[in-house]
Design a protein around this motif. Structure first.
Motif, PDB file in Angstrom:
ATOM      1  N   SER A 161       2.267  -1.835  42.292  1.00 18.17           N
ATOM      2  CA  SER A 161       1.819  -1.550  41.019  1.00 18.17           C
ATOM      3  C   SER A 161       2.425  -1.989  39.822  1.00 18.17           C
TER       4      SER A 161
ATOM      5  N   GLY B 235       1.354  -4.378  37.095  1.00 19.36           N
ATOM      6  CA  GLY B 235       1.028  -3.572  35.996  1.00 19.36           C
ATOM      7  C   GLY B 235       1.986  -4.224  34.673  1.00 19.36           C
TER       8      GLY B 235
ATOM      9  N   MET C 164      -6.706  -7.302  37.015  1.00 24.90           N
ATOM     10  CA  MET C 164      -7.924  -6.360  36.536  1.00 24.90           C
ATOM     11  C   MET C 164      -9.236  -6.354  37.246  1.00 24.90           C
TER      12      MET C 164
ATOM     13  N   SER D  69      -8.352  -4.477  40.384  1.00 25.02           N
ATOM     14  CA  SER D  69      -8.222  -3.139  40.117  1.00 25.02           C
ATOM     15  C   SER D  69      -9.692  -2.548  40.053  1.00 25.02           C
TER      16      SER D  69
ATOM     17  N   GLY E  85     -11.171  -2.185  43.516  1.00 32.00           N
ATOM     18  CA  GLY E  85     -10.625  -1.729  44.265  1.00 32.00           C
ATOM     19  C   GLY E  85     -10.919   0.021  44.029  1.00 32.00           C
ATOM     20  N   ILE E  86     -11.038   0.274  42.689  1.00 32.32           N
ATOM     21  CA  ILE E  86     -11.420   1.678  42.394  1.00 32.32           C
ATOM     22  C   ILE E  86     -13.046   1.752  43.020  1.00 32.32           C
TER      23      ILE E  86
ATOM     24  N   SER F 187      -5.244   2.074  48.961  1.00 28.89           N
ATOM     25  CA  SER F 187      -6.157   1.466  48.107  1.00 28.89           C
ATOM     26  C   SER F 187      -6.891   2.506  47.352  1.00 28.89           C
TER      27      SER F 187
ATOM     28  N   PRO G 158      -5.179   0.533  42.506  1.00 30.68           N
ATOM     29  CA  PRO G 158      -5.763   0.143  41.124  1.00 30.68           C
ATOM     30  C   PRO G 158      -5.501   1.031  39.977  1.00 30.68           C
TER      31      PRO G 158
ATOM     32  N   ILE H 207      -2.048   0.398  38.637  1.00 28.42           N
ATOM     33  CA  ILE H 207      -2.003  -0.983  38.184  1.00 28.42           C
ATOM     34  C   ILE H 207      -2.387  -0.940  36.835  1.00 28.42           C
ATOM     35  N   ARG H 208      -3.521  -0.235  36.406  1.00 27.91           N
ATOM     36  CA  ARG H 208      -3.864   0.021  35.167  1.00 27.91           C
ATOM     37  C   ARG H 208      -3.213   0.983  34.328  1.00 27.91           C
TER      38      ARG H 208
END
Length: 325
Positions: free
Chosen positions: A112, A116, A132, A135, A138-139, A197, A201, A204-205
């Motif tokens: 991440s 990121g 993106m 992510s 993944g969410i 997992s 995400p 990362i965001r």
């Protein structure tokens, strides 16, 4: 620092009291524990005698007072199924769960932060758009579905990795773990990826948004105006301040991952706390259920306290005591 620790210990005791009260309160709504302890041939009269001997007919306050008194001595009860102290049962499975959480946390940190930071430095690149997009997907995917897909692809179709169990373990410095054997690491890969997992995400965001905010601050603009190299601006100035909220969220999410191991351990038949928790629910093993909830709550409390202590190391300007300068 000592004042802060004193306050946090006091708050932790209150939180643990509330958690123990809630955990103990749900016991009566889980079913009859005698259903699993005795057979169908046992008469209702004999069941009533057993309930009286086990204290199941006592008023709630009497049972809870007895529970708290025993808990203060380190006794959270005896498992109806395992016929052992629930603390021993949980500790037998605790290291397997922590092994899974540590592996997932390492994946989250290693993946991440670079992704990121890259996405913040190069916001318009094709790779950033792909990151993106990943992510968002993944969410949206539940952890159990991710686990099943990983198992299908890498265990069934490709036959690269084992699909269930913990594998071979080795004892190093008192820690029985699969980290120390090749077979254990092979069994750990798919469950840890599936567990990571959940949070990967999000992180990362989070790293990207905090890095973008740091890059727009005045001190970063001033550093660039002085002619400092981009790498020094990015990694010595912006990234350092980016990590404070990341550590904050990370401390909370570690406890969340411990709770989420229930799904991952069930899919991969991982012999951890989450797996025995589901078994305890099916067997109405109320002492084990109560102890599990208390242990998970304790992990939340400890990790949050450690995160607060890390504030001072990451950013010395943070005032832990809450007093004015």
């Amino acid at each position: 620092m000592f004042t802060f620790l004193g306050k946090r210990v006091y708050q932790a005791l209150i939180v643990m009291f509330v958690i123990s009260l809630v955990a103990f309160s749900i016991q009566d709504n889980l079913g009859d524990p005698l259903r699993e302890l005795v057979g169908q041939s046992v008469s209702e009269a004999e069941r009533d005698v057993l309930r009286e001997e086990m204290g199941l007919n006592d008023p709630f306050l009497v049972k809870y007072s007895r529970f708290v008194s025993n808990a203060l001595q380190g006794d959270l009860g005896t498992s109806y199924f395992y016929k052992r102290p629930v603390v021993d049962v949980i500790f037998d499975k605790l290291f397997a769960t922590l092994e899974l959480v540590v592996a997932a946390s390492l994946i989250i940190v290693v993946v991440s932060i670079p992704l990121g930071v890259y996405s913040a430095i190069h916001p318009n690149s094709a790779l950033t758009k792909a990151i993106m997009g990943f992510s968002i997907v993944g969410i949206s995917i539940p952890v159990f579905l991710t686990a099943i897909m990983l198992m299908y692809v890498f265990s069934i179709e490709l036959n690269w990795l084992p699909s269930y169990g913990r594998g071979e373990t080795a004892n190093v410095l008192g820690w029985e773990s699969g980290f120390f054997t090749l077979d254990g690491l092979a069994h750990l890969i798919l469950p840890s990826i599936a567990l990571s997992s959940i949070m990967l995400p999000l992180f990362i965001r989070l790293v990207r948004s905090e890095m973008l905010e740091a890059l727009s601050t005045e001190y970063v603009k001033f550093a660039r105006a002085k002619g400092l190299p981009d790498k020094q601006v990015y990694y010595q100035h912006a990234l350092k301040n980016t990590m404070l909220p990341v550590v904050t969220v990370g401390g909370v999410q570690i406890g969340t991952m411990v709770a989420y191991t229930i799904l991952t351990e069930t899919v991969f038949q991982w012999p951890g706390m989450g797996f025995i928790f589901l078994e305890a629910i099916n067997r109405v093993d109320t002492p084990l259920i109560t102890a599990y909830v208390i242990f998970v709550g304790l992990i939340f409390v400890v990790t949050n306290t450690l995160v607060d202590l890390l504030y001072g190391f990451i950013n010395p300007t943070v005032n832990l005591t809450g007093k004015g300068a």
